[in-house]
Write a protein that holds these residues in place. Structure first.
Motif, PDB file in Angstrom:
ATOM      1  N   VAL A 299      -1.638   4.454  -0.138  1.00  8.31           N
ATOM      2  CA  VAL A 299      -2.722   4.599  -1.120  1.00  8.31           C
ATOM      3  C   VAL A 299      -4.070   4.246  -0.485  1.00  8.31           C
ATOM      4  O   VAL A 299      -4.128   3.501   0.489  1.00  8.31           O
ATOM      5  CB  VAL A 299      -2.468   3.710  -2.365  1.00  8.31           C
ATOM      6  N   GLN A 300      -5.157   4.829  -1.070  1.00  9.69           N
ATOM      7  CA  GLN A 300      -6.503   4.560  -0.546  1.00  9.69           C
ATOM      8  C   GLN A 300      -7.355   3.941  -1.649  1.00  9.69           C
ATOM      9  O   GLN A 300      -7.240   4.321  -2.821  1.00  9.69           O
ATOM     10  CB  GLN A 300      -7.137   5.877  -0.068  1.00  9.69           C
ATOM     11  N   TRP A 301      -8.198   3.019  -1.247  1.00  5.73           N
ATOM     12  CA  TRP A 301      -9.044   2.316  -2.216  1.00  5.73           C
ATOM     13  C   TRP A 301     -10.262   3.185  -2.559  1.00  5.73           C
ATOM     14  O   TRP A 301     -10.959   3.672  -1.677  1.00  5.73           O
ATOM     15  CB  TRP A 301      -9.472   0.978  -1.628  1.00  5.73           C
TER      16      TRP A 301
ATOM     17  N   PHE B  31      -6.825   2.619  -6.925  1.00  6.98           N
ATOM     18  CA  PHE B  31      -6.186   3.186  -5.732  1.00  6.98           C
ATOM     19  C   PHE B  31      -5.773   4.619  -6.027  1.00  6.98           C
ATOM     20  O   PHE B  31      -5.282   4.923  -7.131  1.00  6.98           O
ATOM     21  CB  PHE B  31      -4.935   2.387  -5.353  1.00  6.98           C
TER      22      PHE B  31
ATOM     23  N   CYS C  32      -3.437   7.810  -4.461  1.00  9.29           N
ATOM     24  CA  CYS C  32      -2.494   8.282  -3.444  1.00  9.29           C
ATOM     25  C   CYS C  32      -2.884   9.712  -3.097  1.00  9.29           C
ATOM     26  O   CYS C  32      -2.864  10.592  -3.962  1.00  9.29           O
ATOM     27  CB  CYS C  32      -1.055   8.232  -3.963  1.00  9.29           C
TER      28      CYS C  32
ATOM     29  N   ALA D 174       0.827  -1.211   0.000  1.00 11.14           N
ATOM     30  CA  ALA D 174       0.000   0.000   0.000  1.00 11.14           C
ATOM     31  C   ALA D 174       0.863   1.262   0.000  1.00 11.14           C
ATOM     32  O   ALA D 174       0.352   2.371   0.169  1.00 11.14           O
ATOM     33  CB  ALA D 174      -0.912  -0.008   1.218  1.00 11.14           C
TER      34      ALA D 174
ATOM     35  N   CYS E 145       2.860   4.006  -1.751  1.00 10.40           N
ATOM     36  CA  CYS E 145       2.970   4.628  -3.079  1.00 10.40           C
ATOM     37  C   CYS E 145       4.442   4.671  -3.498  1.00 10.40           C
ATOM     38  O   CYS E 145       5.325   5.003  -2.681  1.00 10.40           O
ATOM     39  CB  CYS E 145       2.394   6.035  -3.045  1.00 10.40           C
TER      40      CYS E 145
ATOM     41  N   THR F  20      -6.163  -2.079 -10.046  1.00 10.92           N
ATOM     42  CA  THR F  20      -6.237  -3.170  -9.059  1.00 10.92           C
ATOM     43  C   THR F  20      -5.066  -4.152  -9.175  1.00 10.92           C
ATOM     44  O   THR F  20      -4.830  -4.937  -8.257  1.00 10.92           O
ATOM     45  CB  THR F  20      -7.552  -3.954  -9.219  1.00 10.92           C
TER      46      THR F  20
END
Lengths: 144, 366
Positions: A96-98, A105, A107, A87, A89, A116
């Motif tokens: 990073v966020q989903w 994702f 950042c 996760a 970056c 993905t």
């Protein structure tokens, strides 16, 4: 009586070298414990494999966890298909966020976007997110 | 040209370092009869430096919370590589500092070096001594062991004997009715930031006083002459003296090495000297262990409070003694400094030391 063959400057140089040598040895003797004291310790989170309850990763959602001391994410891209990625970056190390609606994702630091499978969609990240090996074991998702 | 000479040349043309060295180091002359007792200031500077250094290292792993402090200290000692050494250097070093401070003050008293308009030097040193005691007291609580907890409980209870404001003082010191997490927080802040900042400022002032007034001549030898006190400021010069560097620095270095060897000898050969069994049990506010005693340097005060019928008289006697000691240069105004010519003072001095030792031993076994 034999003449003194060692001049005062030679004697001084010899003593300076000896003093420097002993001082260096003492500095190493004192510095070694200091380096060891400050050396990162094994916190026990460096396990080679992490087991995650399958119910935590429903289809279309992502689950963040610690893998070998660093944040990682596992998601179910399709029923029964799991992907695990680092996760962190690859640009400047933010997490990073989903984005569930866009299935990618993001950042939050500099708007880098990843798909993905970890590949870069847009933004400044220079390389894809690291892919982590995933296997299934009953109700457990095994990463690593 | 050697790299060292190049570096010195670089600094010299910009800062005039050779001139400073010639005036303040190699050209700075000290009394010819200066003895090993004069090196205790440098010893203390080194030991304080070691305390700051090891203290910063301990802060890397120490957690100042009542639930975690004891475990964090245990982890430092048992899990962190060389953590035991850093912790022991800090804890035993504090005791060695108190020994060096006592020797420093006793030598100044014996040689009457507080005379000759050196009142500020003495006073700043006296405050430094008390501040060091404060640092020892606040640091003692941080490991959050049974010993720390109950020794601090007893120590912070003492001001309760003062009429009217006693209870308020106790609660103010503890941050609550009893010693707890709030006490740990304020003692930690004082020990790590508050007191060290004041200490550094005071050390600077103390050194300024020593340097500005000049080193006092040891009151020994047939050629000793009492200070002539002029009605204006005068720096005490020693034109026939020895240079600070290298002569005096070598003497300083030798005594510093002796003290460091002494410190390491205790750590390696007598590691339990300052750690009774209660130092290895986590603090339990509901169980007071039997026979809790303060550190050896507080035993005299502890026993004094027990000797007198009421605590307030004991506190008054202690306060009067400390005030007398602080104001000694203003009370003892005679010019004579030679111990052989001051029989009354030397008698009181020796009896005072014996009394201190006797009361401390009594306190230990009482």
């Amino acid at each position: 009586m034999e003449p003194n063959l060692v001049s005062p400057s030679q004697r001084r140089n010899f003593l300076m070298i000896m003093l420097g040598g002993v001082g260096s040895l003492l500095a190493v003797a004192a510095g070694w414990p200091l380096v060891r004291f400050l050396m990162p310790s094994d916190t026990g989170d460096a396990a080679s494999q992490v087991a995650i309850d399958r119910t935590l990763v429903t289809p279309g959602t992502a689950h963040l966890f610690q893998f070998q001391g660093r944040p990682a994410v596992v998601l179910q891209t399709a029923p029964g298909e799991f992907v695990a990625l680092s996760a962190v970056c690859t640009h400047l190390g933010c997490i990073v966020q989903w984005q569930e609606e866009e299935s990618q994702f993001l950042c939050p630091c500099h708007a880098g976007r990843f798909s993905t499978d970890g590949s870069v969609i847009s933004g400044p990240p220079p390389k894809p997110l690291e892919i982590l090996p995933v296997t299934l074991d009953g109700d457990q998702v095994l990463v690593g | 040209m050697s790299p060292l000479k190049m570096l010195v040349d670089f600094l010299d043309v910009r800062l005039g370092v050779r001139d400073i060295f010639a005036k303040e180091v190699s050209g700075y002359l000290l009394p010819r009869r200066v003895n090993a007792w004069y090196t205790l200031g440098a010893v203390l500077l080194t030991l304080f430096g070691l305390q700051i250094f090891t203290g910063i290292l301990l802060l890397v792993y120490y957690v100042p919370h009542a639930d975690l402090a004891f475990a964090s200290v245990q982890a430092i000692v048992n899990d962190v590589p060389f953590g035991w050494l850093i912790r022991m250097l800090h804890a035993v070093g504090a005791n060695v500092i108190v020994i060096a401070l006592l020797l420093h003050m006793l030598s100044v008293l014996f040689m009457a070096a507080y005379k000759g308009r050196r009142e500020f030097t003495w006073l700043s040193g006296f405050v430094l001594f008390n501040l060091t005691m404060g640092l020892c007291l606040t640091g003692y609580l941080l490991p959050w062991s049974q010993l720390s907890f109950w020794a601090t409980t007893v120590a912070t209870d003492t001001p309760g004997a003062i009429p009217v404001v006693g209870d308020f003082l106790v609660e103010f010191l503890r941050g609550g009715a009893t010693v707890g997490n709030q006490t740990l927080g304020r003692f930690f802040a004082l020990h790590v930031v508050g007191m060290p900042l004041i200490l550094l400022g005071l050390i600077g002032f103390h050194l300024f006083c020593v340097k500005r007034r000049g080193i006092s001549t040891p009151p020994f030898g047939e050629d000793y002459l009492a200070d002539e006190l002029l009605p204006f400021f005068e720096h005490e010069e020693h034109p026939a003296g020895i240079p600070f560097f290298p002569n005096y620095v070598v003497k300083d270095a030798a005594v510093i090495c002796f003290f460091l060897a002494f410190l390491l000898a205790i750590i390696f050969y007598l590691p339990g000297l300052f750690f009774p069994p209660s130092a290895f049990e986590p603090a339990d506010p509901f169980v007071t262990p039997p026979g809790i005693k303060p550190e050896w340097y507080f035993l005299w005060a502890y026993q004094t409070l027990k000797i007198f019928p009421s605590e307030i008289i004991g506190l008054g006697v202690q306060g009067a003694f400390m005030t007398f000691l602080a104001l000694l240069p203003f009370i003892d105004r005679g010019r004579e400094r030679r111990p052989a010519k001051r029989p009354v003072f030397v008698t009181c001095y020796v009896l005072g030391i014996l009394l201190f030792v006797a009361i401390s031993i009594w306190g230990h076994y009482s």
